[in-house]
Design an enzyme around this catalytic site. Sequence first.
Site, PDB file in Angstrom:
ATOM      1  N   HIS A  51      -3.284   0.376   1.860  1.00  0.00           N
ATOM      2  CA  HIS A  51      -4.109  -0.135   0.756  1.00  0.00           C
ATOM      3  C   HIS A  51      -4.100  -1.662   0.784  1.00  0.00           C
ATOM      4  CE1 HIS A  51      -0.009  -0.485  -0.749  1.00  0.00           C
ATOM      5  NE2 HIS A  51      -0.442  -1.408  -1.605  1.00  0.00           N
ATOM      6  N   ASP A 104      -3.980  -4.925  -2.087  1.00  0.00           N
ATOM      7  CA  ASP A 104      -3.648  -5.156  -3.489  1.00  0.00           C
ATOM      8  C   ASP A 104      -4.852  -5.792  -4.171  1.00  0.00           C
ATOM      9  OD1 ASP A 104      -1.145  -4.213  -2.841  1.00  0.00           O
ATOM     10  OD2 ASP A 104      -0.184  -6.187  -2.798  1.00  0.00           O
ATOM     11  N   HIS A 151      -1.906  -2.920   4.011  1.00  0.00           N
ATOM     12  CA  HIS A 151      -0.502  -2.688   4.355  1.00  0.00           C
ATOM     13  C   HIS A 151      -0.086  -1.303   3.898  1.00  0.00           C
ATOM     14  CE1 HIS A 151      -0.758  -4.612   0.408  1.00  0.00           C
ATOM     15  NE2 HIS A 151       0.396  -4.053   0.092  1.00  0.00           N
ATOM     16  N   ARG A 156      15.241   2.321   1.390  1.00  0.00           N
ATOM     17  CA  ARG A 156      14.620   0.995   1.287  1.00  0.00           C
ATOM     18  C   ARG A 156      14.304   0.722  -0.180  1.00  0.00           C
ATOM     19  NH1 ARG A 156      10.889  -2.752   4.041  1.00  0.00           N
ATOM     20  NH2 ARG A 156       9.265  -3.280   2.540  1.00  0.00           N
TER      21      ARG A 156
HETATM   22  C1  GA4 Z   1      -1.930  -1.116  -5.388  1.00  0.00           C
HETATM   23  C2  GA4 Z   1      -1.157  -2.413  -5.686  1.00  0.00           C
HETATM   24  C3  GA4 Z   1      -0.161  -2.254  -6.862  1.00  0.00           C
HETATM   25  O1  GA4 Z   1       0.987  -1.508  -6.433  1.00  0.00           O
HETATM   26  C4  GA4 Z   1      -0.822  -1.525  -8.065  1.00  0.00           C
HETATM   27  C5  GA4 Z   1      -1.225  -0.141  -7.572  1.00  0.00           C
HETATM   28  C6  GA4 Z   1      -1.840   0.816  -8.603  1.00  0.00           C
HETATM   29  C7  GA4 Z   1      -0.757   1.756  -9.200  1.00  0.00           C
HETATM   30  O2  GA4 Z   1       0.142   2.191  -8.471  1.00  0.00           O
HETATM   31  O3  GA4 Z   1      -0.855   2.049 -10.388  1.00  0.00           O
HETATM   32  C8  GA4 Z   1      -2.989   1.568  -7.864  1.00  0.00           C
HETATM   33  C9  GA4 Z   1      -3.203   0.783  -6.529  1.00  0.00           C
HETATM   34  C10 GA4 Z   1      -2.414  -0.498  -6.700  1.00  0.00           C
HETATM   35  C11 GA4 Z   1      -4.691   0.504  -6.254  1.00  0.00           C
HETATM   36  C12 GA4 Z   1      -5.639   1.711  -6.580  1.00  0.00           C
HETATM   37  C13 GA4 Z   1      -5.164   2.509  -7.798  1.00  0.00           C
HETATM   38  C14 GA4 Z   1      -4.283   1.612  -8.660  1.00  0.00           C
HETATM   39  C15 GA4 Z   1      -2.777   3.042  -7.579  1.00  0.00           C
HETATM   40  C16 GA4 Z   1      -4.176   3.519  -7.320  1.00  0.00           C
HETATM   41  C17 GA4 Z   1      -4.462   4.628  -6.660  1.00  0.00           C
HETATM   42  C18 GA4 Z   1       0.094  -1.531  -9.271  1.00  0.00           C
HETATM   43  C19 GA4 Z   1      -2.177  -2.105  -8.321  1.00  0.00           C
HETATM   44  O4  GA4 Z   1      -2.450  -2.974  -9.121  1.00  0.00           O
HETATM   45  O5  GA4 Z   1      -3.102  -1.460  -7.532  1.00  0.00           O
END
Ligand code: GA4
Length: 330
Positions: free
Chosen positions: A205, A207, A262, A272
């Site tokens: 994914h 961020d 990443h 980890r």
């Molecule tokens: C990815 C980056 C961060 O960890 C996060 C994630 C969020 C979550 O885990 O709640 C998301 C993911 C992240 C992107 C798409 C959506 C939202 C899970 C998901 C499937 C906290 C963020 O801001 O986006």
Amino acid sequence: VVLSKKVVHTDLANFQTCKSTTDIFTGVPVVDMSDAITAKKLIVEACREFGFFKAVNHGISPELVAVLESEAVDFFALPQQEKDRSGPASPFGYGNTRIGPNGDTGWVEYLLLSTRPGLMLHKPHFPAISENLWFAAGEYISAVAKMLKGVLEMISGELGIGPRGCLSGLVGDEKSDSCFRLNHYRPCPNLEALSGWNLIGFGEHTDPQIMSVLRSCNAPGLEIRLQNGSWASVPSDQTSFFFSVGDSLQVMTNGRFKSVKHRVVTNCLKSRVSMIYFGGPPLDEKIVPLCSLMEEGEESLYEEFTWSEYKKSAYNSNLGDDRLKLFEKI
Ligand code: GA4
């Protein structure tokens, strides 16, 4: 080419796997933060080429980090039912193998916390989190947010964009919609059954925020996708911080910086623990290319949106989706 498949073993059937043949990446850009002039150049170069770099000599106290890590280890060692009192994550709180609201899974347990309007205000909702963990997280977040502001100032300085604070001012205050995540990847079980494949801890994914700052213990797992599309395994280094460009910074630089894909792959031996600060802007902030950066006649590659709109759209997506695609101008 099959890059990923569902494993057949019943216990693990819901988890994605990937071929465990990724190259060790020796080319991670390393930025010495004690040399500001050189650091600025290296950071911008690294953000253009990889969307990723490692900061050393950053000045953050190793004790601060060690205390938080040990509190995190203690938290994840609590009985399952105790941890579950602070979950399921929606999106904040304790989560176990479920990531986000749309069915993504990973071999990971985590705590996701919001820093807005103040970390401590969330305390009553998460009873399993100890006083000490809240305190350590608070101290850690302030230190890392300050470091991130410094990095964003270096970026705007080097790119010649103004006014001062146009980037760094977006993160680190109480209106900023930042969040913080502690991840725990248990060693991967039943490795024999996977024969040459590894379980995915956290699927690929980007961020959505401006920039993310990651620190992990000395256990492997983090991989980044290079511009040629191959996956490269980032050697762990518990004394350093890894910075990654998020989607919002990609838009604000009109594509000059690319948000880096990443993922985390589990290993069979070592747990980890990682801690990530996601520096996000205020909810009502318009995410548009910084005008002082645009060349004459250059147009935005993206439709205009606010951070709150982008976040809403992200929470409607799956982890691996190309979330910026929806906002690209045709
Ligand atoms: C990815 C980056 C961060 O960890 C996060 C994630 C969020 C979550 O885990 O709640 C998301 C993911 C992240 C992107 C798409 C959506 C939202 C899970 C998901 C499937 C906290 C963020 O801001 O986006």
